[in-house]
Design a protein around this motif. Structure first.
Motif, PDB file in Angstrom:
ATOM      1  N   ARG A 156       0.838  -1.211   0.000  1.00 50.30           N
ATOM      2  CA  ARG A 156       0.000   0.000   0.000  1.00 50.30           C
ATOM      3  C   ARG A 156       0.865   1.249   0.000  1.00 50.30           C
ATOM      4  O   ARG A 156       0.486   2.278  -0.532  1.00 50.30           O
ATOM      5  CB  ARG A 156      -0.882   0.000   1.252  1.00 50.30           C
ATOM      6  CG  ARG A 156      -1.955  -1.048   1.230  1.00 50.30           C
ATOM      7  CD  ARG A 156      -3.119  -0.538   0.423  1.00 50.30           C
ATOM      8  NE  ARG A 156      -3.962  -1.643  -0.015  1.00 50.30           N
ATOM      9  CZ  ARG A 156      -4.966  -1.472  -0.849  1.00 50.30           C
ATOM     10  NH1 ARG A 156      -5.249  -0.287  -1.338  1.00 50.30           N
ATOM     11  NH2 ARG A 156      -5.688  -2.501  -1.232  1.00 50.30           N
ATOM     12  N   VAL A 157       1.998   1.145   0.673  1.00 48.11           N
ATOM     13  CA  VAL A 157       2.971   2.237   0.653  1.00 48.11           C
ATOM     14  C   VAL A 157       4.236   1.682   0.016  1.00 48.11           C
ATOM     15  O   VAL A 157       4.683   0.595   0.367  1.00 48.11           O
ATOM     16  CB  VAL A 157       3.278   2.731   2.091  1.00 48.11           C
ATOM     17  CG1 VAL A 157       4.420   3.743   2.082  1.00 48.11           C
ATOM     18  CG2 VAL A 157       2.042   3.334   2.730  1.00 48.11           C
ATOM     19  N   GLY A 186      -2.819   2.884  -7.053  1.00 44.51           N
ATOM     20  CA  GLY A 186      -3.388   3.164  -5.730  1.00 44.51           C
ATOM     21  C   GLY A 186      -2.385   3.162  -4.597  1.00 44.51           C
ATOM     22  O   GLY A 186      -2.758   3.353  -3.443  1.00 44.51           O
ATOM     23  N   ALA A 187      -1.098   2.917  -4.912  1.00 46.56           N
ATOM     24  CA  ALA A 187      -0.097   2.928  -3.838  1.00 46.56           C
ATOM     25  C   ALA A 187       0.272   4.370  -3.487  1.00 46.56           C
ATOM     26  O   ALA A 187       0.194   5.254  -4.336  1.00 46.56           O
ATOM     27  CB  ALA A 187       1.152   2.172  -4.276  1.00 46.56           C
ATOM     28  N   SER A 188       0.649   4.573  -2.237  1.00 43.80           N
ATOM     29  CA  SER A 188       1.255   5.852  -1.853  1.00 43.80           C
ATOM     30  C   SER A 188       2.756   5.668  -2.015  1.00 43.80           C
ATOM     31  O   SER A 188       3.314   4.765  -1.408  1.00 43.80           O
ATOM     32  CB  SER A 188       0.966   6.182  -0.390  1.00 43.80           C
ATOM     33  OG  SER A 188      -0.404   6.053  -0.137  1.00 43.80           O
ATOM     34  N   VAL A 189       3.370   6.511  -2.827  1.00 42.84           N
ATOM     35  CA  VAL A 189       4.795   6.323  -3.092  1.00 42.84           C
ATOM     36  C   VAL A 189       5.601   7.374  -2.335  1.00 42.84           C
ATOM     37  O   VAL A 189       5.364   8.574  -2.490  1.00 42.84           O
ATOM     38  CB  VAL A 189       5.109   6.425  -4.599  1.00 42.84           C
ATOM     39  CG1 VAL A 189       6.587   6.169  -4.852  1.00 42.84           C
ATOM     40  CG2 VAL A 189       4.260   5.438  -5.386  1.00 42.84           C
ATOM     41  N   PHE A 190       6.515   6.885  -1.504  1.00 45.82           N
ATOM     42  CA  PHE A 190       7.444   7.761  -0.785  1.00 45.82           C
ATOM     43  C   PHE A 190       8.741   7.772  -1.552  1.00 45.82           C
ATOM     44  O   PHE A 190       9.398   6.743  -1.670  1.00 45.82           O
ATOM     45  CB  PHE A 190       7.751   7.164   0.585  1.00 45.82           C
ATOM     46  CG  PHE A 190       7.106   7.878   1.701  1.00 45.82           C
ATOM     47  CD1 PHE A 190       7.477   9.174   2.010  1.00 45.82           C
ATOM     48  CD2 PHE A 190       6.130   7.258   2.456  1.00 45.82           C
ATOM     49  CE1 PHE A 190       6.877   9.829   3.061  1.00 45.82           C
ATOM     50  CE2 PHE A 190       5.527   7.909   3.502  1.00 45.82           C
ATOM     51  CZ  PHE A 190       5.903   9.198   3.798  1.00 45.82           C
ATOM     52  N   LEU A 191       9.139   8.896  -2.053  1.00 43.45           N
ATOM     53  CA  LEU A 191      10.330   8.954  -2.861  1.00 43.45           C
ATOM     54  C   LEU A 191      11.384   9.777  -2.133  1.00 43.45           C
ATOM     55  O   LEU A 191      11.237  10.985  -1.990  1.00 43.45           O
ATOM     56  CB  LEU A 191       9.964   9.614  -4.189  1.00 43.45           C
ATOM     57  CG  LEU A 191      11.046   9.646  -5.215  1.00 43.45           C
ATOM     58  CD1 LEU A 191      11.258   8.257  -5.769  1.00 43.45           C
ATOM     59  CD2 LEU A 191      10.658  10.588  -6.341  1.00 43.45           C
TER      60      LEU A 191
END
Lengths: 316, 263
Positions: A156-157, A186-191
């Motif tokens: 999910r993330v 639909g994923a939350s992407v932390f870059l």
């Protein structure tokens, strides 16, 4: 569960005397690509390691929907995929094998995972190395394989710590396309990145972290709003020549190597060009360029650092 | 080139339970064995050489090895091979993950931490057992021993290998600097070989050292192994099972605590 919003509330992480994270609060919605920018040692990696459960916050909370990621690190590891900044342990694997195996470890069914693995190999254009042992891959190709491993069955993330390191420019573009697709799924992407220019083009929102604190957050264009109407005058000084005295119309300036970057108002462009030409006539500068400001200028103003690719410190 | 469809973010729920644990254990064992596949034949071969070489080498100390000494020696070698893998080779492989920077990724995989520990015991067994069997066969051939292998060798091997592996695993994970781990494992193996009554009876040690060893697991590992390999060589095997069993439980508890803890 419908709400898959990621929330960090007042996250503080203390190592001895060092406050690596200091009261960080932020939210990432499903589908968002969210950039974490900041100089080395700013606390970006410390923050994401707490999300995945490798570190525990000294105080504050990290939640994904109704899941408490701090209290339940098993859930955190299942719900979040993580590409660390360091290299991946794939020396004894062939890319297609290790991408599939990681997908299955992440809970994917074997048939679908194998199919997605082949799709990702094609999308990242690494088919040439599909059956090459990891030990014989270059750093950039290993990085792309690592990306495919953690996203073939994404959580999910999805946390990506410097995903484009060592990757060649053409495949970098392919990589950014795949990062966007993660958001579309639909994923939350932390870059996590120090590459400000790439981030500007690719993220929906971003946070700038410095000395453990979140010092700015917003869309790239909202962060640039303060610099709206400003230009960047870049002077290439004659090697070894001192930085010239700045005229009154320069808001602030930075020197990196022999390059001096000065922020000016659009209305002062003509003055700036005249000044730059004068410096060239005096053999102090070799050339100059005038361009619109970018996120890089915001970043310099806020952190006192230029992004790592340029290397340097703000002088005034 | 056709771009793949956007991949839907999962999971919708968090997995738990026996099925998830077993599935994760199988995947992690597969991961560890594949990771080592280039080194595995070499590591197993080295274990065979260490076990066999030790059994043969000590025989050079005297021309006529008495049968009792030869029995102590050859059954002791089996314990040494199991301990070496668990306490030395295992921690060094974990230290390698730390040195290479790959530790964070392994620790971020969505599996119960205990499955990683149990997969580790499995891999250590695959590495250690051929060396143990080879040492026994070579010693038997060289000294013509009256060995009597019984089924009790199974729990003896299991308790020994689980304890050694879990102690090594806990060490390797708890100590931050890989270099320190390697120094400690080297020290441990020298202390065990020199001062624990594994290859010789405890009577050969000064009284105080023999007493100290009664409280440590190594002597008891040797006793339970001898109980499964010989007839009448050792007595009070039950007490050794109790002490070793307590160490096994403690080592598993400590290892579980170490791998579950976060800085």
């Amino acid at each position: 569960m419908d709400d898959w919003t990621f929330r960090a509330e007042q996250v503080t992480k203390v190592f001895g005397e060092l406050r690596a994270n200091d009261g960080i609060t932020l939210q990432v919605r499903p589908g968002e690509v969210y950039g974490l920018l900041g100089p080395n040692g700013a606390g970006k990696t410390t923050l994401v390691k707490q999300v995945i459960g490798l570190l525990k916050p000294s105080s504050g909370s990290l939640t994904l929907g109704t899941y408490d990621l701090v209290e339940d690190p098993d859930a955190a590891r299942q719900l979040c995929s993580y590409l660390p900044q360091a290299q991946m342990p794939i020396d004894s694997f062939k890319p297609h094998q290790v991408i599939s195996l990681t997908g299955m470890i992440r809970g994917g069914d074997p048939v679908t995972v194998r199919q997605r693995s082949e799709e990702m190999i094609e999308a990242l254009d690494i088919g040439e190395w599909r059956d090459t042992m990891g030990a014989r891959l270059s750093g950039g190709i290993k990085r792309l394989v690592g990306f495919a491993m953690v996203t073939v069955w994404p959580g999910r993330v999805v946390i990506l710590d410097e995903p484009t390191n060592d990757v060649d420019p053409r495949r970098r573009r392919l990589l950014w396309e795949q990062i966007r697709r993660l958001g579309d799924g639909g994923a939350s992407v932390f870059l996590v990145t120090h590459n400000v220019l790439e981030a500007e083009k690719s993220v929906d929102r971003l946070a700038i972290i410095n000395d453990g604190r979140l010092i700015a957050e917003g869309t790239p264009s909202s962060l640039k709003s303060e610099d709206r109407g400003r230009m960047r005058l870049q002077l290439m000084m004659v090697p070894g020549h001192a930085t010239p005295e700045m005229p009154a119309f320069v808001h602030h300036h930075t020197r990196v190597g022999n390059n001096v970057m000065a922020a000016i108002s659009e209305a002062d462009s003509a003055h700036a060009i005249g000044w730059a030409q004068e410096l060239m006539r005096l053999d102090e500068a070799e050339e100059y360029a005038l361009a619109a400001t970018t996120l890089e200028d915001v970043y310099i103003r806020m952190t006192g650092h230029v992004s790592e690719d340029m290397g340097g410190e703000v002088q005034a | 080139m056709t771009a793949p469809q956007a991949v839907e973010a999962t999971p919708f729920t968090v997995n738990a339970g026996v099925g998830h644990w077993l599935q994760s254990y199988m995947m992690m064992t597969r991961w560890e064995l594949t990771s080592l596949r280039m080194l595995l034949p070499l590591i197993v071969a080295i274990q065979i050489v260490i076990g066999g070489g030790f059994a043969l080498g000590v025989g050079l100390l005297s021309d006529q090895m008495p049968t009792r000494a030869a029995l102590y020696l050859s059954t002791g070698v089996t314990v040494v091979t199991l301990i070496t893998v668990g306490l030395v080779m295992g921690p060094q492989l974990v230290a390698n993950h730390k040195t290479a920077g790959t530790y964070d990724f392994m620790w971020s995989l969505p599996v119960p931490r205990t499955t990683q520990a149990v997969a580790w015991v499995t891999v250590n067994s695959v590495i250690a057992l051929p060396g143990m069997v080879a040492a026994l066969l070579i010693a038997n051939w060289r000294y013509d021993l009256p060995l009597q292998v019984t089924l009790s060798i199974v729990p003896a091997v299991l308790l020994t290998i689980v304890t050694a592996t879990m102690v090594g695993y806990a060490f390797a994970h708890a100590i931050r600097k890989p270099m320190i781990t390697q120094l400690i494992t080297t020290l441990v193996i020298f202390v065990i070989l020199g001062f624990a009554p594994i290859n010789f009876p405890p009577e050969n040690l000064p009284d105080w050292l023999a007493t100290v060893n009664l409280g440590l697991p190594f002597y008891h590992m040797a006793v339970v192994m001898r109980g499964g390999l010989t007839e009448g060589l050792v007595t009070n095997v039950g007490i050794s099972y109790l002490v070793l069993g307590a160490y096994t439980v403690a080592s598993v508890v400590v290892a579980a605590w170490v791998v579950g803890r976060r800085d």
